[in-house]
Design a protein around this motif. Structure first.
Motif, PDB file in Angstrom:
ATOM      1  N   ALA A 174      -8.766  -2.897  -0.351  1.00  0.00           N
ATOM      2  CA  ALA A 174      -8.174  -2.128   0.670  1.00  0.00           C
ATOM      3  C   ALA A 174      -8.024  -0.474   0.393  1.00  0.00           C
ATOM      4  O   ALA A 174      -8.267   0.393   1.450  1.00  0.00           O
ATOM      5  N   VAL A 175      -7.641  -0.259  -0.575  1.00  0.00           N
ATOM      6  CA  VAL A 175      -7.655   1.240  -1.333  1.00  0.00           C
ATOM      7  C   VAL A 175      -9.272   1.910  -1.113  1.00  0.00           C
ATOM      8  O   VAL A 175      -9.431   3.049  -0.664  1.00  0.00           O
ATOM      9  N   LEU A 176     -10.006   1.004  -1.379  1.00  0.00           N
ATOM     10  CA  LEU A 176     -11.615   1.459  -1.377  1.00  0.00           C
ATOM     11  C   LEU A 176     -11.686   1.807   0.015  1.00  0.00           C
ATOM     12  O   LEU A 176     -12.716   2.653   0.363  1.00  0.00           O
ATOM     13  N   LEU A 217      -0.818 -13.561  -6.377  1.00  0.00           N
ATOM     14  CA  LEU A 217      -0.850 -12.521  -7.134  1.00  0.00           C
ATOM     15  C   LEU A 217      -2.178 -12.020  -7.031  1.00  0.00           C
ATOM     16  O   LEU A 217      -2.587 -10.950  -7.071  1.00  0.00           O
ATOM     17  N   PHE A 218      -3.317 -12.949  -7.288  1.00  0.00           N
ATOM     18  CA  PHE A 218      -4.732 -12.832  -7.127  1.00  0.00           C
ATOM     19  C   PHE A 218      -5.017 -11.931  -6.158  1.00  0.00           C
ATOM     20  O   PHE A 218      -5.522 -11.038  -5.918  1.00  0.00           O
ATOM     21  N   VAL A 219      -4.513 -12.460  -4.849  1.00  0.00           N
ATOM     22  CA  VAL A 219      -4.891 -11.925  -3.380  1.00  0.00           C
ATOM     23  C   VAL A 219      -4.281 -10.487  -3.284  1.00  0.00           C
ATOM     24  O   VAL A 219      -4.992  -9.698  -2.924  1.00  0.00           O
ATOM     25  N   LEU A 220      -2.962 -10.353  -3.918  1.00  0.00           N
ATOM     26  CA  LEU A 220      -2.513  -8.712  -3.699  1.00  0.00           C
ATOM     27  C   LEU A 220      -3.014  -7.985  -4.685  1.00  0.00           C
ATOM     28  O   LEU A 220      -3.462  -6.976  -4.206  1.00  0.00           O
ATOM     29  N   ILE A 221      -3.268  -8.536  -5.762  1.00  0.00           N
ATOM     30  CA  ILE A 221      -3.907  -7.438  -6.869  1.00  0.00           C
ATOM     31  C   ILE A 221      -5.423  -7.053  -6.564  1.00  0.00           C
ATOM     32  O   ILE A 221      -5.806  -6.080  -6.185  1.00  0.00           O
ATOM     33  N   ALA A 250      -1.786  -5.998   5.953  1.00  0.00           N
ATOM     34  CA  ALA A 250      -0.626  -6.801   6.596  1.00  0.00           C
ATOM     35  C   ALA A 250      -1.036  -8.122   6.402  1.00  0.00           C
ATOM     36  O   ALA A 250      -0.481  -9.189   6.094  1.00  0.00           O
ATOM     37  N   ILE A 251      -2.326  -8.369   6.866  1.00  0.00           N
ATOM     38  CA  ILE A 251      -3.005  -9.817   6.649  1.00  0.00           C
ATOM     39  C   ILE A 251      -2.853 -10.461   5.399  1.00  0.00           C
ATOM     40  O   ILE A 251      -2.459 -11.503   5.228  1.00  0.00           O
ATOM     41  N   PHE A 252      -3.428  -9.511   4.563  1.00  0.00           N
ATOM     42  CA  PHE A 252      -3.550  -9.882   2.820  1.00  0.00           C
ATOM     43  C   PHE A 252      -2.255 -10.392   2.457  1.00  0.00           C
ATOM     44  O   PHE A 252      -1.963 -11.436   1.579  1.00  0.00           O
ATOM     45  N   TRP A 280       2.667 -16.598   2.523  1.00  0.00           N
ATOM     46  CA  TRP A 280       2.389 -17.856   3.057  1.00  0.00           C
ATOM     47  C   TRP A 280       1.808 -19.043   1.748  1.00  0.00           C
ATOM     48  O   TRP A 280       2.433 -19.876   1.763  1.00  0.00           O
ATOM     49  N   ILE A 281       0.891 -18.299   1.050  1.00  0.00           N
ATOM     50  CA  ILE A 281       0.413 -19.212  -0.005  1.00  0.00           C
ATOM     51  C   ILE A 281       1.685 -19.468  -1.249  1.00  0.00           C
ATOM     52  O   ILE A 281       1.533 -20.554  -1.810  1.00  0.00           O
ATOM     53  N   LEU A 282       2.505 -18.257  -1.446  1.00  0.00           N
ATOM     54  CA  LEU A 282       3.605 -18.659  -2.365  1.00  0.00           C
ATOM     55  C   LEU A 282       4.649 -19.473  -1.744  1.00  0.00           C
ATOM     56  O   LEU A 282       5.018 -20.415  -2.690  1.00  0.00           O
TER      57      LEU A 282
END
Length: 92
Positions: A70-72, A59-63, A40-42, A48-50
């Motif tokens: 997070a999946v790892l 986009l870089f942060v989300l991907i 949720a923070i990410f 917020w950056i957008l």
């Protein structure tokens, strides 16, 4: 209400949500809930950056962070089975 006021209000609410997620991340006991707070923070930081007119960085942060790290962490948490550790803590 102007558009500038609405955008600043959304930025402020996102900032408060980020702070709330950070505090709940720090004071939460369960690992999976901590991981969901981290995701949720990410996502909130990306929005917020957008809103600050930087298009590539969210986009870089989300991907990278949500999609990979997070999946790892989620797979690692599921592999070590933290509820077994909580049961061991209750025995001692």
């Amino acid at each position: 209400m102007t558009l500038f006021f609405i955008v600043n209000l959304i930025k402020f609410l996102l900032f408060i949500s980020i702070l709330w997620s950070i505090f709940s991340l720090l004071f939460n006991y369960y690992l999976i809930e901590k991981l969901f707070n981290l995701i949720a923070i990410f996502i909130l930081v990306a929005f917020w950056i957008l809103l600050n007119c930087i298009e590539f960085l969210p986009l870089f942060v989300l991907i990278i962070y949500v999609g990979y790290i997070a999946v790892l962490f989620l797979f690692f948490i599921l592999i070590i089975n933290p509820y077994y550790m909580y049961m061991l803590d209750d025995c001692f």
